[in-house]
Write a protein that holds these residues in place. Sequence first.
Motif, PDB file in Angstrom:
ATOM      1  N   ARG A  44       4.781 -20.060   1.934  1.00 49.61           N
ATOM      2  CA  ARG A  44       6.084 -20.470   0.923  1.00 49.61           C
ATOM      3  C   ARG A  44       7.103 -21.446   1.493  1.00 49.61           C
ATOM      4  NH1 ARG A  44       7.313 -13.888   0.218  1.00 49.61           N
ATOM      5  NH2 ARG A  44       5.570 -13.496  -1.505  1.00 49.61           N
ATOM      6  N   GLN A  45       7.060 -21.800   2.634  1.00 47.40           N
ATOM      7  CA  GLN A  45       7.986 -22.637   3.119  1.00 47.40           C
ATOM      8  C   GLN A  45       7.362 -24.031   2.729  1.00 47.40           C
ATOM      9  OE1 GLN A  45       8.366 -21.795   7.254  1.00 47.40           O
ATOM     10  NE2 GLN A  45       9.972 -20.466   6.766  1.00 47.40           N
ATOM     11  N   ARG A  46       5.748 -24.193   3.103  1.00 45.29           N
ATOM     12  CA  ARG A  46       5.321 -25.422   2.833  1.00 45.29           C
ATOM     13  C   ARG A  46       5.015 -25.750   1.382  1.00 45.29           C
ATOM     14  NH1 ARG A  46       2.143 -27.764   7.084  1.00 45.29           N
ATOM     15  NH2 ARG A  46       0.757 -28.583   5.731  1.00 45.29           N
ATOM     16  N   HIS A  47       4.747 -24.559   0.412  1.00 44.42           N
ATOM     17  CA  HIS A  47       4.459 -24.692  -0.915  1.00 44.42           C
ATOM     18  C   HIS A  47       5.537 -24.054  -1.897  1.00 44.42           C
ATOM     19  CE1 HIS A  47       0.754 -26.469   0.818  1.00 44.42           C
ATOM     20  NE2 HIS A  47       0.622 -25.431   1.432  1.00 44.42           N
ATOM     21  N   PRO A  48       6.678 -24.327  -1.855  1.00 43.43           N
ATOM     22  CA  PRO A  48       7.640 -23.480  -2.684  1.00 43.43           C
ATOM     23  C   PRO A  48       7.316 -23.520  -4.058  1.00 43.43           C
ATOM     24  CG  PRO A  48       8.684 -25.472  -1.744  1.00 43.43           C
ATOM     25  CD  PRO A  48       7.233 -25.624  -1.192  1.00 43.43           C
ATOM     26  N   GLN A  72       4.834 -22.132  -5.610  1.00 34.69           N
ATOM     27  CA  GLN A  72       3.480 -22.185  -5.894  1.00 34.69           C
ATOM     28  C   GLN A  72       2.730 -20.747  -5.453  1.00 34.69           C
ATOM     29  OE1 GLN A  72       1.175 -25.787  -4.952  1.00 34.69           O
ATOM     30  NE2 GLN A  72       3.136 -26.594  -4.260  1.00 34.69           N
ATOM     31  N   LYS A  73       1.683 -20.376  -6.099  1.00 36.87           N
ATOM     32  CA  LYS A  73       0.854 -19.213  -5.924  1.00 36.87           C
ATOM     33  C   LYS A  73       0.699 -19.324  -4.248  1.00 36.87           C
ATOM     34  CE  LYS A  73      -0.826 -17.669 -10.104  1.00 36.87           C
ATOM     35  NZ  LYS A  73      -2.271 -17.375 -10.814  1.00 36.87           N
ATOM     36  N   ASP A 126      -6.435 -16.354  -1.873  1.00 39.96           N
ATOM     37  CA  ASP A 126      -7.282 -17.205  -2.746  1.00 39.96           C
ATOM     38  C   ASP A 126      -6.866 -18.540  -3.206  1.00 39.96           C
ATOM     39  OD1 ASP A 126      -9.354 -15.232  -3.035  1.00 39.96           O
ATOM     40  OD2 ASP A 126      -8.462 -14.025  -4.514  1.00 39.96           O
ATOM     41  N   ALA A 127      -5.436 -18.433  -3.256  1.00 41.79           N
ATOM     42  CA  ALA A 127      -4.817 -19.654  -3.831  1.00 41.79           C
ATOM     43  C   ALA A 127      -4.545 -20.688  -2.550  1.00 41.79           C
ATOM     44  CB  ALA A 127      -3.235 -19.535  -4.387  1.00 41.79           C
TER      45      ALA A 127
END
Length: 246
Positions: free
Chosen positions: A125-129, A131-132, A136-137
């Motif tokens: 979540r920190q790296r890809h705010p 986004q899923k 699987d994502a």
Amino acid sequence: MRQIVLDTETTGLETSQDHRIIEIGCVELVNRRLTGRHFHQYINPLREVDDGAMEVHGISNEFLADKPLFANVAEQFLAFIEGAELVIHNAPFDVGFIDHEFRKLDGFGRVMDYCTIVDTLVMARQRHPGQKNNLDALCKRYDVDNAQRDLHGALLDAEILADVYLMMTGGQVDLVLGGQSHTTGDLGTQEIRRLPPDRPQLPVIKATAEEVAVHCGQLTRIQQISGGQCVWLAAADAVDEPLVSE
């Protein structure tokens, strides 16, 4: 550094309703390499599996009926994880269930009494705010093969998470020099290609100041994401040398 990538499957979602663990899967990493050691156990929960949970993992009450109780495998499980850093996706869920099982036994503390914990969901979540960031994502984002994951399974998910975690925290971990891997014989042993002794000397091209700055910035990001476990920075500190030569 020893890390254990861990996943569980359960009878339901809430320990407050006395849902229990029915499967534990763990794989071992040492210095960011899979060792081949693992812990895998199905467990009789002494209660029914919720229909919704069964749809996720496909583990039936009939299948679990002859499996050991958690009490019978707790010491072996603890011996495998003790002293390691646990890598878990959505750690509060799995740790909460393990603590719930430990509380039912005499002489066991909490998971955090034995291990440190890295939550890859928080990391993602920190790296890809925005986004899923389910497993699987992340497999799709980091090009990790999850073709066998029709249903959730603790050991399979731990193996997949190990690959995702390694990609998230630094990418490639095995280096093949020469651009191609050669094998000989039935065992697939790597062939060594020796360079001729009269070959021209290779030029040494030093990094520019801009390249050094980008490199140090990347190491700083890895250090932050990994919770202070960047192996390159640790190696530089161990020999008391700068990361790059002037």
